[in-house]
Design a protein around this motif. Sequence first.
Motif, mmCIF file in Angstrom:
data_model
loop_
_atom_site.group_PDB
_atom_site.id
_atom_site.type_symbol
_atom_site.label_atom_id
_atom_site.label_comp_id
_atom_site.label_asym_id
_atom_site.label_seq_id
_atom_site.Cartn_x
_atom_site.Cartn_y
_atom_site.Cartn_z
ATOM 1 N N THR A 1 0.919 -1.163 0.123
ATOM 2 C CA THR A 1 -0.084 -0.076 -0.010
ATOM 3 C C THR A 1 0.836 1.317 0.034
ATOM 4 O OG1 THR A 1 -0.148 -0.211 2.409
ATOM 5 C CG2 THR A 1 -2.268 -0.853 1.013
ATOM 6 N N SER B 1 -8.624 4.586 -0.543
ATOM 7 C CA SER B 1 -9.048 3.543 0.197
ATOM 8 C C SER B 1 -8.246 2.199 -0.585
ATOM 9 C CB SER B 1 -10.621 3.627 0.089
ATOM 10 O OG SER B 1 -11.150 3.322 -1.556
ATOM 11 N N ASP C 1 -10.759 -1.723 2.907
ATOM 12 C CA ASP C 1 -11.745 -0.535 3.149
ATOM 13 C C ASP C 1 -13.115 -0.731 2.344
ATOM 14 O OD1 ASP C 1 -9.726 0.601 4.676
ATOM 15 O OD2 ASP C 1 -8.933 1.513 2.894
ATOM 16 N N TYR D 1 -5.474 8.475 4.287
ATOM 17 C CA TYR D 1 -5.937 6.854 3.993
ATOM 18 C C TYR D 1 -7.328 6.618 4.687
ATOM 19 C CZ TYR D 1 -1.897 4.776 1.748
ATOM 20 O OH TYR D 1 -0.910 4.345 1.071
ATOM 21 N N TYR D 2 -8.138 5.933 4.026
ATOM 22 C CA TYR D 2 -9.334 5.774 4.846
ATOM 23 C C TYR D 2 -9.012 4.619 5.860
ATOM 24 C CZ TYR D 2 -14.112 4.114 5.776
ATOM 25 O OH TYR D 2 -15.049 3.995 6.825
ATOM 26 N N SER D 3 -9.388 4.620 6.989
ATOM 27 C CA SER D 3 -8.864 3.255 7.893
ATOM 28 C C SER D 3 -9.995 2.994 8.514
ATOM 29 C CB SER D 3 -7.761 3.680 8.624
ATOM 30 O OG SER D 3 -7.978 4.573 9.367
ATOM 31 N N GLU E 1 -9.622 2.829 11.707
ATOM 32 C CA GLU E 1 -9.585 3.856 12.952
ATOM 33 C C GLU E 1 -10.581 4.715 12.630
ATOM 34 O OE1 GLU E 1 -8.093 5.257 16.214
ATOM 35 O OE2 GLU E 1 -7.431 3.406 15.520
#
Length: 384
Positions: A49, A83, A88, A116-118, A120
């Motif tokens: 990534t 994502s 994701d 980043y979409y995570s 979290e």
Amino acid sequence: MTWPCGHPIGDLLLQQVAALLSTCVREEDTVARLGGDEFVVLLEQLADTAFATDVARKILQALTQTHELEGHSLVVGGSIGISTYPADGENATTLLRNADTAMYRSKDDGRNTFRYYSAELTRSARERLTLEAELRRAIERQELVLHFQPQVDVASRRIIGAEALVRWDHPHSGLISPLRFIHLAEETGLILPLGEWVLHSACEQFQTWQAQGLPPFTLAVNLSPRQFQQRDLVRQVRAILDACAMPPHLLELEITEGAIMGRGENARDILIALKSLGLKLAIDDFGTGYSSLAYLRRFPINVLKIDQSFMHDIPHDTGAMEIAATIVAMARNLHMDVLAEGVESEEQLAFLQMHGCDYAQGYLLSRPLAAEAFAELLRRGDAL
Ligand code: C2E
Ligand code: MG
Ligand code: MG
């Protein structure tokens, strides 16, 4: 990305950006324009990534250079949300939606950056929603409680007042500090019903104490910035005073500098209207905001509450001591009373006495107490 839209030059710029994006990715990757100024870059078969990070950096670098178009020099920027499959999202719709969420996060964080979409991110958003929903119910379910922190006369150490401080008695988590939910309540508007509940409950409790024969004292209640802007605030306060037969001169409303400064005449009008109800006004956390002395002089303020951060640094920091002493002297000149918050040591109290500070509040004297414990203390009438 931002550029002069609605202008033929905008179209040219879109083409240039599209071409530029293509140079930042590999042959097998896809660049598409979603519409408006939104582009999608699809990177397939990623070994790692971190490669997406490299591409995002490359794109931002390329975008933020100056673009020459028909004699105009344009600078564009961008916000990127990333994502990754499958973490994701398992399908295109979810992946796009999550990339979009991440993009808004990067916009919030100051543009020309990527996020980043995570999981979290989703978790914290979900936690917030849960907290908000629970807080909404907390008021109806009567899970909020008030504690009372004594305020004393510096010279005699006798109780002259108390500040009502709200806590949330959560069925699973126990007592939750206002520091954890007041901000959220303020953002969501829940502070309005919450604040009304606080004021009403504090006055009601006061009335109960008076009926039990406890000596009178000044009851201080916090008013949030949003409450202060509320149209019918004055009417609401008057209705509560009446309903609870609260003697107005024993109620003190605490307002922060931020809520009143910069609002000019409007703030002054509200303060004057509140004051005309016969109550007292205090500025909370004084010294942390930017108070204009000119305003301060024209506002009908009774008490300045020196922010606890200054006490914290006394007697180690001469700067904090100078500021605290200056606020005391200033309050004197402006004919206001002055109260120091966060007094934790005898040295601090001695310092305040030496400089002529009127009142003090802090753990040295007493922590905020449940209603019964405070009443007990008041009944004894001892110096703290
Ligand atoms: P605040 O109005 O400045 O209240 C003083 C805070 O300092 C209280 O924290 C109190 O427990 C704490 N404190 C008192 N003495 C000491 C000390 O000696 N040392 C230290 N370190 N702290 C001390 P609390 O109860 O956690 O409240 C935090 C803030 O939450 C309050 O700051 C106020 O801004 C807000 N808040 C509390 N209740 C209400 C409410 O009913 N309405 C609104 N709008 N805000 C509230
Ligand atoms: Mg306060
Ligand atoms: Mg304060």
